[in-house]
Design a protein around this motif. Structure first.
Motif, PDB file in Angstrom:
ATOM      1  N   MET A 175       0.828  -1.196   0.000  1.00 54.83           N
ATOM      2  CA  MET A 175       0.000   0.000   0.000  1.00 54.83           C
ATOM      3  C   MET A 175       0.873   1.261   0.000  1.00 54.83           C
ATOM      4  N   ALA A 176       1.939   1.249   0.787  1.00 53.40           N
ATOM      5  CA  ALA A 176       2.830   2.412   0.836  1.00 53.40           C
ATOM      6  C   ALA A 176       3.477   2.654  -0.521  1.00 53.40           C
ATOM      7  N   VAL A 177       3.938   1.599  -1.158  1.00 48.23           N
ATOM      8  CA  VAL A 177       4.545   1.740  -2.483  1.00 48.23           C
ATOM      9  C   VAL A 177       3.507   2.249  -3.472  1.00 48.23           C
ATOM     10  N   GLY A 178       2.284   1.741  -3.386  1.00 46.41           N
ATOM     11  CA  GLY A 178       1.224   2.193  -4.275  1.00 46.41           C
ATOM     12  C   GLY A 178       0.914   3.675  -4.110  1.00 46.41           C
ATOM     13  N   VAL A 179       0.902   4.144  -2.874  1.00 46.75           N
ATOM     14  CA  VAL A 179       0.626   5.572  -2.629  1.00 46.75           C
ATOM     15  C   VAL A 179       1.753   6.430  -3.190  1.00 46.75           C
ATOM     16  N   ILE A 180       2.995   6.011  -2.976  1.00 41.61           N
ATOM     17  CA  ILE A 180       4.135   6.793  -3.469  1.00 41.61           C
ATOM     18  C   ILE A 180       4.164   6.799  -4.994  1.00 41.61           C
ATOM     19  N   ILE A 181       3.968   5.630  -5.608  1.00 34.48           N
ATOM     20  CA  ILE A 181       3.951   5.564  -7.072  1.00 34.48           C
ATOM     21  C   ILE A 181       2.772   6.365  -7.628  1.00 34.48           C
ATOM     22  N   GLY A 182       1.636   6.310  -6.953  1.00 38.69           N
ATOM     23  CA  GLY A 182       0.475   7.093  -7.387  1.00 38.69           C
ATOM     24  C   GLY A 182       0.755   8.587  -7.349  1.00 38.69           C
ATOM     25  N   GLY A 183       1.450   9.032  -6.300  1.00 41.98           N
ATOM     26  CA  GLY A 183       1.812  10.441  -6.222  1.00 41.98           C
ATOM     27  C   GLY A 183       2.775  10.845  -7.320  1.00 41.98           C
ATOM     28  N   ALA A 184       3.741   9.974  -7.608  1.00 38.91           N
ATOM     29  CA  ALA A 184       4.692  10.267  -8.678  1.00 38.91           C
ATOM     30  C   ALA A 184       3.993  10.247 -10.042  1.00 38.91           C
ATOM     31  N   LEU A 238      12.335   3.261  -5.383  1.00 36.01           N
ATOM     32  CA  LEU A 238      11.433   2.402  -4.612  1.00 36.01           C
ATOM     33  C   LEU A 238      11.751   0.925  -4.816  1.00 36.01           C
ATOM     34  N   PHE A 239      12.068   0.551  -6.045  1.00 29.07           N
ATOM     35  CA  PHE A 239      12.427  -0.837  -6.317  1.00 29.07           C
ATOM     36  C   PHE A 239      13.665  -1.240  -5.521  1.00 29.07           C
ATOM     37  N   CYS A 240      14.694  -0.402  -5.556  1.00 30.58           N
ATOM     38  CA  CYS A 240      15.919  -0.712  -4.807  1.00 30.58           C
ATOM     39  C   CYS A 240      15.659  -0.735  -3.305  1.00 30.58           C
ATOM     40  N   LEU A 241      14.852   0.176  -2.816  1.00 27.14           N
ATOM     41  CA  LEU A 241      14.516   0.223  -1.394  1.00 27.14           C
ATOM     42  C   LEU A 241      13.769  -1.037  -0.969  1.00 27.14           C
ATOM     43  N   GLY A 247      16.073  -4.029  -0.915  1.00 27.19           N
ATOM     44  CA  GLY A 247      16.902  -4.010   0.285  1.00 27.19           C
ATOM     45  C   GLY A 247      16.131  -4.418   1.528  1.00 27.19           C
ATOM     46  N   ILE A 248      14.905  -3.935   1.660  1.00 25.55           N
ATOM     47  CA  ILE A 248      14.088  -4.293   2.825  1.00 25.55           C
ATOM     48  C   ILE A 248      13.789  -5.785   2.818  1.00 25.55           C
ATOM     49  N   ASN A 249      13.435  -6.333   1.663  1.00 24.90           N
ATOM     50  CA  ASN A 249      13.157  -7.771   1.577  1.00 24.90           C
ATOM     51  C   ASN A 249      14.392  -8.601   1.898  1.00 24.90           C
ATOM     52  N   LYS A 250      15.548  -8.144   1.448  1.00 28.83           N
ATOM     53  CA  LYS A 250      16.786  -8.865   1.748  1.00 28.83           C
ATOM     54  C   LYS A 250      17.093  -8.791   3.239  1.00 28.83           C
ATOM     55  N   PHE A 251      16.874  -7.630   3.838  1.00 35.91           N
ATOM     56  CA  PHE A 251      17.111  -7.454   5.269  1.00 35.91           C
ATOM     57  C   PHE A 251      16.184  -8.342   6.090  1.00 35.91           C
TER      58      PHE A 251
END
Length: 132
Positions: free
Chosen positions: A20-29, A81-84, A87-91
């Motif tokens: 949802m967070a990624v969707g909101v950020i991508i929607g804003g962009a 966002l993809f790189c972030l 990284g989060i998934n790897k962490f």
């Protein structure tokens, strides 16, 4: 307090919340692209067709460059966002063990090529004796 922090961490990093967070950020962009398309292409075309404005080649080039800039900004945001998220998934996967695939429950009869149980000594389809 420690349990509260753990619960919040599991809630915040759960798949649905992150999606949802990624969707909101991508929607804003993406709204920047839509705004640029409207301001730099649709409105000038409507103004030109109605006779409210006259445009030259420099104006049109400026409109096109502003739109291309908005598209590039969107692509940069998506890449970040993809790189972030990668990284989060790897962490998050550091503490998890990889699941080993389950042992197969069936095998193929070498004579009739039917699927049979792994521990079978005789094929139920062709009645051949299995030496394996």
């Amino acid at each position: 307090m420690k349990k509260f922090i753990e619960e919040f961490k599991s809630f915040a990093l759960r798949g649905n919340v992150m999606d949802m967070a990624v969707g909101v950020i991508i929607g804003g962009a993406f709204s920047g692209i839509v705004t640029s398309l409207t301001d730099n292409f649709i409105n000038p075309i409507l103004n030109f067709l109605t006779g409210h404005a006259k445009y030259n080649a420099q104006d049109i080039a400026g409109f096109a460059s502003a739109f291309v800039s908005a598209v590039i900004n969107f692509l940069i945001m998506a890449l970040i966002l993809f790189c972030l998220m990668k990284g989060i998934n790897k962490f998050l996967s550091f503490g998890q063990k990889k699941e080993e695939p389950a042992a197969p429950a069936t095998k193929v009869c070498p004579f009739c090529k039917s699927e049979i149980a792994v521990d079978a000594v005789r094929c139920p389809h062709c009645t051949s004796e299995l030496s394996e």
